[in-house]
Design an enzyme around this catalytic site. Structure first.
Site, PDB file in Angstrom:
ATOM      1  CB  SER A  55      -0.949  -0.049   1.202  1.00 55.04           C
ATOM      2  OG  SER A  55      -2.010   0.854   1.061  1.00 55.04           O
ATOM      3  CG  ASP A 205      -4.307  -1.900   0.606  1.00 55.99           C
ATOM      4  OD1 ASP A 205      -3.402  -2.478   1.238  1.00 55.99           O
ATOM      5  OD2 ASP A 205      -4.418  -0.674   0.542  1.00 55.99           O
TER       6      ASP A 205
END
Length: 354
Positions: A55, A205
């Site tokens: 991320s 993610d």
């Protein structure tokens, strides 16, 4: 076996400066805190030998690795600042960055508005194409990172974690597979963004499954003496709260820390075994050799709601950067002598309770 927590352990004769692998956790706009931490670490007399990120940690890592490959430490520092300036410039909140002129009523009102927006994001985001396609973040990364150099460089091994939606498993992108799409996949929060498609497969993610991935940094080929995990989301908080926003924040924190908690426990247990019983397996030898360090965030980073993770105003990012530098300085004061000698990781919070 050398005492895991003895900073005065004798350094091997002829040993060179610590060879450090960086594992960078994600956390939205709190990635600017990670920027400050990494910036301070780059000022130390250590050799960076590998980077893993998820991320915001993956995007920080992309700036570090591409900048390092182009112009060494100075290039990495410059690329990080360029990245976060571009993030702030592309932020829809940029016009609201009024600083002290906002008065004592403005910030609480903005925070409340962001709380409401965050809670409704899963319902509103599908009708906002400019949000769903991650176009603002794409522009910020494209304008900050030499993506061609990032894909072909061999200076620093780099690993980007994303979550394969269909299987729920982690996928690590490395080498030429580290594209802009891979970085966007690693940062793709499903509440806000549409899934990123790569080679016909969809991704979310990386924080759901590897936040960040530790295993590739243990490889013999990297030859790290130390691994520093730059944690952005703390394991524990002083005040959980009971409002909807506070509960949502805590649910998110627990979810995104679950895989790091799992991997840290497994790695520390395997290390104890590997160090107690010398193995001829090069993989076990590499695990035994690497000193493990967790650079945890300060309590101040765990706010009462999750809105600070979406606040990308430049003044806020600068404050987070300063907080990261301060925390890294504090950590180095207490643990610098461990680097190249021994692990400073003392176990998870629940393992340290009396």
């Amino acid at each position: 076996m050398t005492d895991r927590h003895d900073p005065n352990a004798t350094k091997p004769e002829g040993a060179e400066r610590p060879r450090v692998a960086l594992a960078l956790q994600g956390g939205g706009a709190h990635g600017a805190y990670g920027w400050g931490v990494v910036e301070r670490l780059l000022e130390e007399d250590i050799e960076i030998v590998g980077v893993s990120g998820a991320s915001a940690g993956a995007i920080n890592g992309a700036a570090v690795v591409s900048g390092y490959a182009a112009h060494g430490r100075e290039g990495a520092v410059a690329a990080l600042e360029r990245l976060w300036r571009n993030v702030a410039d592309a932020s829809p909140l940029a016009p609201l960055d009024v600083g002290a002129m906002g008065g004592p009523f403005f910030e609480p009102l903005l925070r409340r508005s962001l709380d409401i927006a965050k809670m409704s994001s899963r319902y509103v985001a599908p009708f906002l194409p400019g949000v769903r396609d991650m176009s603002a973040l794409r522009r910020a990364v494209e304008g900050s990172v030499d993506l061609d150099l990032l894909a072909r460089q061999t200076t620093l091994p780099f690993y980007v974690a994303a979550t394969h939606i269909a299987s729920g498993s982690a996928r690590l992108f490395t080498g030429e597979a580290v594209t802009l799409d891979a970085l966007m996949a690693s940062a793709c929060l499903p509440d806000l963004f549409a899934a990123v498609e790569i080679e016909g497969e969809q991704y979310w993610d990386g924080g759901f499954t590897a936040n960040p991935a530790l295993e590739p940094l243990l490889a013999n080929a990297i030859g790290a003496t130390d691994m520093i995990i730059v944690q952005i989301t703390p394991f524990t908080v002083e005040d959980v709260g009971d409002s909807v926003g506070e509960v949502m924040r805590r649910v998110s924190d627990i979810s995104f820390n679950a895989c790091l908690r799992r991997d840290l426990r497994a790695l520390s247990e395997v290390q104890d075994i590997a160090r107690a019983d010398a193995s001829h397996d090069p993989r076990m030898q590499a695990i035994a050799r690497v000193n493990l360090h967790l650079l945890s965030p300060p309590d101040a980073l765990a706010g009462p709601s999750g809105t600070s993770k979406v606040d990308t105003r430049w003044s806020v990012l600068e404050d987070l950067r300063a907080m990261g530098r301060t925390q890294a300085e504090t950590w180095l004061t207490e643990h610098r002598d461990f680097l190249g000698r021994d692990s400073s990781f003392e176990g998870l919070p629940e393992d340290r309770r009396p």
